[in-house]
Design a protein around this motif. Sequence first.
Motif, PDB file in Angstrom:
ATOM      1  N   SER A  94       0.834  -1.209   0.000  1.00 17.35           N
ATOM      2  CA  SER A  94       0.000   0.000   0.000  1.00 17.35           C
ATOM      3  C   SER A  94       0.861   1.247   0.000  1.00 17.35           C
ATOM      4  N   ILE A  96       0.859   5.562   0.854  1.00 15.27           N
ATOM      5  CA  ILE A  96       0.173   6.535   1.710  1.00 15.27           C
ATOM      6  C   ILE A  96       0.503   7.944   1.236  1.00 15.27           C
ATOM      7  N   LEU A 187      -4.866   5.880   2.346  1.00 12.25           N
ATOM      8  CA  LEU A 187      -4.204   4.618   2.068  1.00 12.25           C
ATOM      9  C   LEU A 187      -4.659   4.129   0.705  1.00 12.25           C
TER      10      LEU A 187
END
Length: 794
Positions: A94, A96, A187
Amino acid sequence: MVLETINTYYEDYLSLEKFVSNNGEVLLASSNRAVLVQVFSGICDKNYLVAISRQIRELIPGAEVIGTTTSGEIMNGLVSGLKTVLSFSVFRHSDIKLVFAEKDIGDDYELGRSIANTLNSDKAKVLILFATGLRVNASQLLKGVQSVNDALPVAGGNAGDNRSKNTQRFVCCNENVTDCGVVGVILESDHLKVAGHSHLGWQPLGKEMTITRAEGSRVYTIDYIPAYQVYRQYLGVNTNSNIFNVMEFPLTICKHGIIIARAPFLRYEDDSIGFHGDIAEGEKVRFSFGDVEMILEKVDILLQTIQQQPVESIFVYSCASRRGFLQESAQIETLPLQDIAPTAGFFTSGEFFHADNSNQLLNTTMTTLVLSESNGSQKVFAPEPERIVCSDSNVAVIKDNVADRSLVILKSLAHLVNTVTSELNERTAELEAANKALYLSEERFSKAFLCNPDPISITTMNAERYVEVNDAWLEYTAYQRDEVIGHTSSELSSWAIPEERDQIIIQIQEHGKIRNLETKFKIKSGEIRTVLLSAEIIDMENEPHLLFVSKDITEWRMAEKRSLELMMELKSANLELKDFAYIVSHDLKAPLRGIRSLADWLYNDYQDKFDEEGKEQLDMLINRVDRMNKLIEGILRYSRLTSKNEEKTVININQVVEEAIEMLQPPNNISIIIENEMPWLTLERTRTQQLFTNLINNAMKYMDKPNGEIRISCQKQGEFWQFSIQDNGCGIEEKNFDNIFTVFKTLKSRDEYESTGIGLTIVKKIVEIYGGTVWVESKFGKGSTFYFTVPSRN
C-alpha cells in the motif's frame, strides 16, 4: 503477515531509539513500501509533538507521521491518560499520502473538499482524518469530503485534551503542528482490505424534548427553555459547573432508526450550549445514560463481526465520554480487540464514521477501523499471552477478568435507572394518555366546530332554540351572533319549508342521525338556498342537543342544470355536424362522379385524339378527382370517430395487425415483421384495425429504400400497453413532429406522395378516445418510429 502494526509508549528519545533498534527487522526492512506512524498524545504541547515527529523520521527514514492530542490513549488494548502512544504500521502493498491543512477564513465545507481533491484517487481505500474540533466544524468538513467521493470510507476523530483549563488541542503532520486545522492520510492499494464499525450502548431515558432554537452545533433553547437551564434542572449542575462534567449524559437523536448522540462541551454566557456536532431545530432529543449490559453486548457482536474477515491491525477512535463513564473499566471494550490484532487509538471529542455513502460526526461512540493486506480469510494475528506495556520492554501480565468492582456498580446503577425509568414511563404514559384523550376530544370538537368551513349549528332537541353556531354559519346567513343565540328557528324563519323540520326531527330520533339530506334553507336576506344537511344527537351538559352541519349546493345544482342543457346542445350540435358532413360529402361526390365519368369517357373514346400533353393533363384530372374523393372519405371517417357504433369486445391484437397487413398488400420490396406476441385487449375491432392500417400504410407510403423494413412491437408499461411501428424510410425532421398529426397536413407534395393528410389525424383521434397518447421519434433520412399507448383495461 503482510501489514504489521507495532505499538509502544513514548518516554524519551533513548527509549524510542531502543524500540526502533529492537524492531528494526520490521520497521527498517527494505521490503517496506510505506511506514505510517500515528501519534496519540495525552500531553497537549506543540513543541513536544514537533520533537516526537522529528525523532521518528530521523530514526525511520521515509516514515510518515500524523498525530493528535487526546483525552486518553489506547495501546495494545490498554487505556491510559496523559501518556503518548506511538503506533507504527508497516505496509508491504500500500501507498500513503498525507495532507496538512490549516484553516483560514474559508468555510469548513470547502476545506473538506480541498482535502478530498488533494488525496482522492482510484485506488484510495480509506481516509484517516484528525481535526481540531473546537475550531473546525467537523460536520461541514465531512460533508465537504463526501461531496467529492461519497464512496470513500472516512475514519478518525476530533483532537482531545485532558479537560484542564486553557488546554489547547493540536494535530500534526510530520513536523507541522496546528491548533486550527486538519491532518489526514489516505491509504492506496489494490490489496488493502478495510472495514469500519461503530456502536453506542447509551440508553435514552426521560421525556422526549424538542430543539426549539439552534444554529449549527450551538443549541439555544430546548422546549423554549435555555439549554443550560435544562441541564441544570435534570442533572443538577450549578451555574459554576463546567459543562464537561456532564458530557457523559449526551442528548440522543433518533435518525433513520439509529440513535446518534450529541455531547456538550461549552456553555455560553446566554446559557446556550455548544455540542460536538450539529443539532437541527425541530429535532426530538432525550437525555441518555450508559448501559453497561448493552455496551458488553455490543462488544461481543463487534468481536464476532471483526473475526469474519482477515485482520492485521485495529485502530480505535472512541469518545472521551465513554472513558469518563466507564473509568477504570474502559478497557472492557478495547482489551478483547488486542486478542484479535494489535490495537491502538485514542479518545476523541467527536468520531468520524462512514456508512451508506455518508460521512457522519458521532459522539459518545466507539468506532473501529480494521485493516489487512492479507488475501486469506483466516485470523492472521496470534498475540502472546503477555503484552508489552512500555517502551523499555517491561512485561506485565493482564488479567482476563477486567470487570472490577466499579463495573459491577455501574451495571447495577444502569439497571436501576432503566427499571425506575421504565416504571415511571408506564405510569406517565397512562396518565398522559388519559389526559390527552380528554384534551384531544375537547380540542378536536372545538377545532372542528369553530374552524370548519361549513356552517354548523347546535340547537335544542326540538331543533328550535340555537345554542351555538360557528363563524361559517354566521358568514353564510349574514346574521350577527346576538341575533341568533337564544332565538328559535321559527323566529328567524330558518326553514324554507317548516314541515320538513318536523320530518327531519322524527328521522333523527329514529336513527340517531341523518346524512346529506337535501333541503331548503332561508338566510337573513330572505334568499332560499339548497343545502345538504347532516345532523346527529350530542350530549352537552348532560342534555341531548342536535348538531347540524350544512353544505351549500345551490351553485352546484345550478351548474348541474346548466351542464345538462349544454350536453343536450352539444349532442344536437354533433348530430348537425354529422349530418352536415354527410350532406356536404354527398353533394360533393355527385359532381365528382360526373367529372370522373366524363374523364373516363374522354380517356377511352378519344385517347387517340390527344397528344402527349393532352394525355398528361387528362391523367392529372383523373388523379385530382380520385384524390378529392379520398379526401371526402377521410372527412367522413374523421367525423364518425366519436360515434359509438360498435361495441367493445376482447380482441386479439395479433390478428388485427395481420388483417391490416393483408388488406394493405405490401409490395415485395417491403417486409413487415411482428417482433413479439401482441396482447388481447377490450377495444372496438374496426377502430383498432383502422389505427394500425393508417400507421402501417403511412410507413409504406414514405418508404424510399429499395429494401424496406417495417417492425411492429409492443410492451407493457404500468397501466398501459405501448405499441411501436418502426420503419427505415425517409424519416421526418424534428421541426415537423407535431405538424404531421394536424388535419390535411402533408410534408411531401401530393403529386410526389399520394396523401390526403387525414390518416395520422385519425390515428391521433382514435388514441385520444382510448385515453392514450401518440408521438413520433425520427431521424431524417434514416426512418421513423411511431409510438402510441392504450390502457391495458378499457
